[in-house]
Design a protein around this motif. Sequence first.
Motif, PDB file in Angstrom:
ATOM      1  N   PHE A   1       0.814  -1.265  -0.051  1.00  0.00           N
ATOM      2  CA  PHE A   1       0.063  -0.020   0.240  1.00  0.00           C
ATOM      3  C   PHE A   1       0.815   1.382  -0.050  1.00  0.00           C
ATOM      4  CE2 PHE A   1      -1.356   3.588   2.857  1.00  0.00           C
ATOM      5  CZ  PHE A   1      -2.783   3.873   2.100  1.00  0.00           C
TER       6      PHE A   1
ATOM      7  N   TRP B   1       2.118   2.037  -3.054  1.00  0.00           N
ATOM      8  CA  TRP B   1       1.319   2.719  -4.053  1.00  0.00           C
ATOM      9  C   TRP B   1       1.131   4.475  -3.486  1.00  0.00           C
ATOM     10  CZ3 TRP B   1      -0.622   2.452  -8.687  1.00  0.00           C
ATOM     11  CH2 TRP B   1      -1.879   3.376  -9.023  1.00  0.00           C
ATOM     12  N   TYR B   2       0.946   4.694  -2.497  1.00  0.00           N
ATOM     13  CA  TYR B   2       0.585   5.686  -1.893  1.00  0.00           C
ATOM     14  C   TYR B   2       1.739   6.818  -2.307  1.00  0.00           C
ATOM     15  CZ  TYR B   2      -0.286   9.500   1.562  1.00  0.00           C
ATOM     16  OH  TYR B   2      -0.474  10.568   2.227  1.00  0.00           O
TER      17      TYR B   2
ATOM     18  N   SER C   1       4.174  -1.372  -6.369  1.00  0.00           N
ATOM     19  CA  SER C   1       3.314  -1.692  -5.230  1.00  0.00           C
ATOM     20  C   SER C   1       2.969  -3.263  -5.212  1.00  0.00           C
ATOM     21  CB  SER C   1       1.967  -1.070  -5.391  1.00  0.00           C
ATOM     22  OG  SER C   1       1.414  -1.433  -6.559  1.00  0.00           O
TER      23      SER C   1
ATOM     24  N   ALA D   1      -6.324   3.080  -5.326  1.00  0.00           N
ATOM     25  CA  ALA D   1      -5.715   1.935  -4.373  1.00  0.00           C
ATOM     26  C   ALA D   1      -6.776   0.748  -4.407  1.00  0.00           C
ATOM     27  CB  ALA D   1      -5.407   2.688  -2.913  1.00  0.00           C
TER      28      ALA D   1
ATOM     29  N   GLY E   1      -5.750  -3.258  -4.269  1.00  0.00           N
ATOM     30  CA  GLY E   1      -6.189  -4.028  -3.314  1.00  0.00           C
ATOM     31  C   GLY E   1      -6.430  -5.268  -3.761  1.00  0.00           C
TER      32      GLY E   1
ATOM     33  N   ARG F   1      -5.768   4.136   2.161  1.00  0.00           N
ATOM     34  CA  ARG F   1      -5.515   2.873   2.989  1.00  0.00           C
ATOM     35  C   ARG F   1      -6.937   1.866   3.277  1.00  0.00           C
ATOM     36  NH1 ARG F   1      -1.473   1.079   6.620  1.00  0.00           N
ATOM     37  NH2 ARG F   1      -1.976  -0.424   7.908  1.00  0.00           N
TER      38      ARG F   1
ATOM     39  N   TYR G   1      -7.467   0.404  -0.136  1.00  0.00           N
ATOM     40  CA  TYR G   1      -6.646  -0.713  -0.476  1.00  0.00           C
ATOM     41  C   TYR G   1      -7.164  -2.161   0.086  1.00  0.00           C
ATOM     42  CZ  TYR G   1      -2.296  -3.612  -0.928  1.00  0.00           C
ATOM     43  OH  TYR G   1      -1.320  -4.546  -1.197  1.00  0.00           O
TER      44      TYR G   1
ATOM     45  N   TYR H   1      -8.634  -5.682  -1.263  1.00  0.00           N
ATOM     46  CA  TYR H   1      -8.150  -6.882  -0.778  1.00  0.00           C
ATOM     47  C   TYR H   1      -9.124  -7.838  -0.257  1.00  0.00           C
ATOM     48  CZ  TYR H   1      -5.064 -10.546   1.601  1.00  0.00           C
ATOM     49  OH  TYR H   1      -4.754 -11.652   2.095  1.00  0.00           O
TER      50      TYR H   1
END
Length: 284
Positions: free
Chosen positions: A22, A25-26, A46, A80, A84, A163, A166, A170
Amino acid sequence: MRRISKMAERKKITKKTLAKSFHHWYYGHLTCFSQEHMQTFGYLTSMLPIVEELYKDKAEQKEAMQTYTAFFNTEPQLGALVVGITAGLEEARANGDAVDGETINGMRAGLMGPIAGIGDSLVVGTLIPVLLGIALGLSKGGNPIGALFYILVWNVLIYGGMRFAYFKGYELGDKAVEFLVGPQGQAIRKSVSIVGGMVIGAVAATWVPVKTAFQLKDSSGKAFLVMQDQLDGVYPGLLTALFIVFCWWLMAKKNFSPIKVMLILVVVAFVGVLVGFFNPGLKY
């Protein structure tokens, strides 16, 4: 017993690795950004911790990473969610489930547009103008609180939102795909676009006042017609609305870049002052 043993052997991405992915990617979603690849390299960065944990063999890692060399571009904050989802699909592929590189790339390509539509309206069209409107209000008189407010609140909201997106991606895996591209997703995109348009209109009307100084005077020099007063009596903020629509038309219909539009506005303002339509000393 065999079934229990097989389930126990399933590969599982650790929270530490997910957090690392994460943060890659951030911080790096626009890494090596170009017109040819857009966000591809940020995506590769990422996914690297995920692939390294799931596959110990270098050849398998190389093969898995090839999946993410395909073109990718979407709204990066809400994007994001796609990363995920991909992490969940990669985990399923590593465990031998019916997921291959074509499936993952098909999912990524299918979500780029819907995510961009929702993200651009929600983040760029709604959140940023609202935060900037508040920050501009706090910045009156040169107060630095406005700038500090925007920097702090933007980073807190975006970090927390990205966050959440993401890890929710997932968690949901491919279940999120049907929701985002189906009727519910279309309804969300439409409603967010409407709200974004309303916010842009409100911010423009508040912070982009355009007024004219044009007057008609009699022989004694007394003004008998003030054009701005006449416009305000018919349609308050008419010139502001016309300028906003003009800028939108140039960018949306004529594909002018924002820089070109700003240069055109400078020319319009310069000519307007020369002919007396605008007054550089007029207080807005």
